[in-house]
Design an enzyme around this catalytic site. Structure first.
Site, PDB file in Angstrom:
ATOM      1  CB  SER A 170      -0.952  -0.054   1.202  1.00 29.99           C
ATOM      2  OG  SER A 170      -1.939   0.936   1.135  1.00 29.99           O
ATOM      3  CB  ALA A 171       1.366   4.104   2.316  1.00 27.57           C
TER       4      ALA A 171
END
Length: 498
Positions: A170-171
């Site tokens: 994700s991030a």
């Protein structure tokens, strides 16, 4: 008062992550938008490991205000590879250590893992800042802090600087993508799990658009973003694995297409796959090979999977990890990523039709030896035995005794069958054993003091036994436990046992 675009983007992502019906306004200033997994709940059990998980301090300049944690298998030799693994939002290094499955393959193939950790002091959701040019560019911020960790790990563990890899969720995947663009001279390969193209956003306001919509760029324009991150660099470029769930509503599947366009353009290969195959968990792998036939980019699409890291708990050779929030039971992505990078000692099993040995056991037979046994494999002419990922010896039958070991030390083992032509099959599931002769020591103290003494680690206000990762409760001076040291850097809870 209407929300600023950045705040609205964050709230949309958060609503998708936690399942709320509609976003609720929050006071400005808004936190930076980013893919936002919910907090990970520590699983009751995690992959069995034989090495040491610990915080490393004093790793050099730290402009990104990150913390460094590492996992090292017992008996890790000098010259082994190094993997950097970046957690998702509202997660910690400990979550990724316990759930991602990377420790399974660190033990099996023999490499160290660095787990960088950000915090709410950097971002209210503890996201890596993949969208901020002042933090994710070469020589500055969080990107520079991660590279300082790599330098420290190479000094501590003697890691091979030609085999350093980075992965993230994700991030963390967005930051991994940025790091590959910023530091192609540092990282030989990467894996972006439910993440975003390198330098897709350079401001908070642009982040939501990257997560949710097609940016309308050509492969050459995507490639230019990578080439601009380190001007003048001419290669070689990292080989990149891309993992994406087809039902991801937090980081939309178009990001995987854009990542493929970006990294195939950088590698100088076309956007048509050179090979395609079906894998477990409804996964399709598309490989994009260079002119020499070497895989340069691989796109793994998991049908029906939402936002998260693909794991598949179990003891088979191609299984790993523990399920939890945004650790989704589909396929062991870490296994296939490790093979794509060549961490298994090559480009994959040379005889996939030769089954992995089953029933592997490891029994200490003294202060310096461990006896191994397993079920015979039909068609095997011999077997190769691996200790902590490196070759320990060979056997003509389904047994082997490993000698000359250190007393009181834990070792991890796998075995592979070899056919009459010398081709090696898939390695078995890993087992561990600890040699005798090391007197077990017990330590009774508060969780706070156990951490200070280096027998435990703390993350998010909780305490975990060093090595075993067992949960000990709150990190304070009021909670007391007994820890037993069963090997170098390895402690287990032993309340009432010492």
């Amino acid at each position: 008062m209407p929300l600023r675009p950045a705040a609205a983007a964050l709230l949309t992502a958060a609503a998708l992550a936690i399942g709320t019906a509609a976003p609720v306004p929050v006071p400005a200033p808004a936190p930076a938008p980013a893919p936002a997994p919910a907090p990970t709940v520590a699983p009751a059990t995690a992959d069995t490991v034989s090495g040491t998980f610990q915080q490393v301090t004093g790793f050099g300049a730290n402009p990104g205000n990150l913390a460094m944690y590492s996992y090292t298998p017992a008996g890790l030799p000098s010259g082994a590879p190094l993997v950097v693994a970046l957690h998702g939002c509202l997660q910690t290094a400990n979550d990724y250590y316990r759930n991602s499955g990377w420790t399974t393959f660190a033990d099996r193939y023999g490499f160290a893992v660095v787990f960088p950790q950000t915090s709410s002091a950097n971002n209210s959701l503890s996201c890596f800042s993949w969208f901020d040019a002042t933090k994710d560019s070469r020589g500055v911020g969080e990107a520079e802090s991660v590279v300082e960790m790599v330098t420290k790990a190479k000094a501590l563990y003697g890691s091979d600087d030609r085999r350093v890899f980075v992965t993230g969720l994700s991030a963390g995947g967005g930051m991994a993508s940025d790091l590959l663009a910023d530091y192609p001279d540092v990282f030989a390969g990467g894996a972006i799990d439910s993440g975003l193209p390198a330098q897709c956003a350079t401001t908070q306001g642009a982040a939501s658009g990257c997560q949710n919509s097609d940016q309308g760029l050509t492969p050459a324009q995507w490639g230019d973003k990578v080439r601009a991150a380190y001007p003048g660099y001419a290669g070689p470029w990292p080989r990149v694995a891309i993992w994406q769930g087809s039902a991801d509503t937090v980081v939309r599947p178009v990001n995987a297409t854009e990542l493929r366009d970006q990294w195939t353009d950088v590698q100088g290969v076309g956007q048509r796959p050179t090979s395609t195959r079906s894998l477990p968990g409804g996964t399709t792998e598309e490989v994009y090979a260079d002119t020499g036939g070497r895989p340069a980019v691989a796109l793994f699409t998991v049908a029906g999977m939402g936002h998260g890291l693909a794991v598949n708990p179990g003891s088979a050779a191609d299984q790993c990890g523990a399920t939890g929030s945004y650790f989704l039971n589909t396929i062991c992505s870490s296994y296939y990523t490790a093979q794509f990078w060549g961490l298994d000692g090559g480009t994959g099993p040379t005889n996939p039709g030769l089954p992995a040995p089953t029933g592997l056991t490891a029994t200490p037979t003294g202060q310096g030896s461990i006896a191994l046994a397993w079920q015979a494999v039909s068609g095997a002419a011999s077997y190769q035995v691996y200790r902590n990922g490196a070759m320990a010896g060979s056997a003509t039958g389904p047994s082997f005794t490993d000698t000359g070991l250190a007393p009181g030390t834990s070792y991890g083992y796998t075995v592979a069958a070899v056919d009459p032509s010398g081709a090696v099959g898939t390695r078995s599931a890993a087992v561990t054993a600890t040699t005798g002769g090391g007197a077990a020591q017990c330590f009774t103290d508060s969780n706070y003091n156990q951490v200070r003494a280096g027998r435990a680690t703390q993350s998010g206000g909780l305490t975990y036994a060093l090595g075993s990762g067992q949960s000990m409760g709150l990190w304070n001076t009021f909670v007391t436990h007994t820890l037993k040291q069963t090997g170098p850097g390895y402690f287990v809870l032993a309340d009432g046992q010492c």
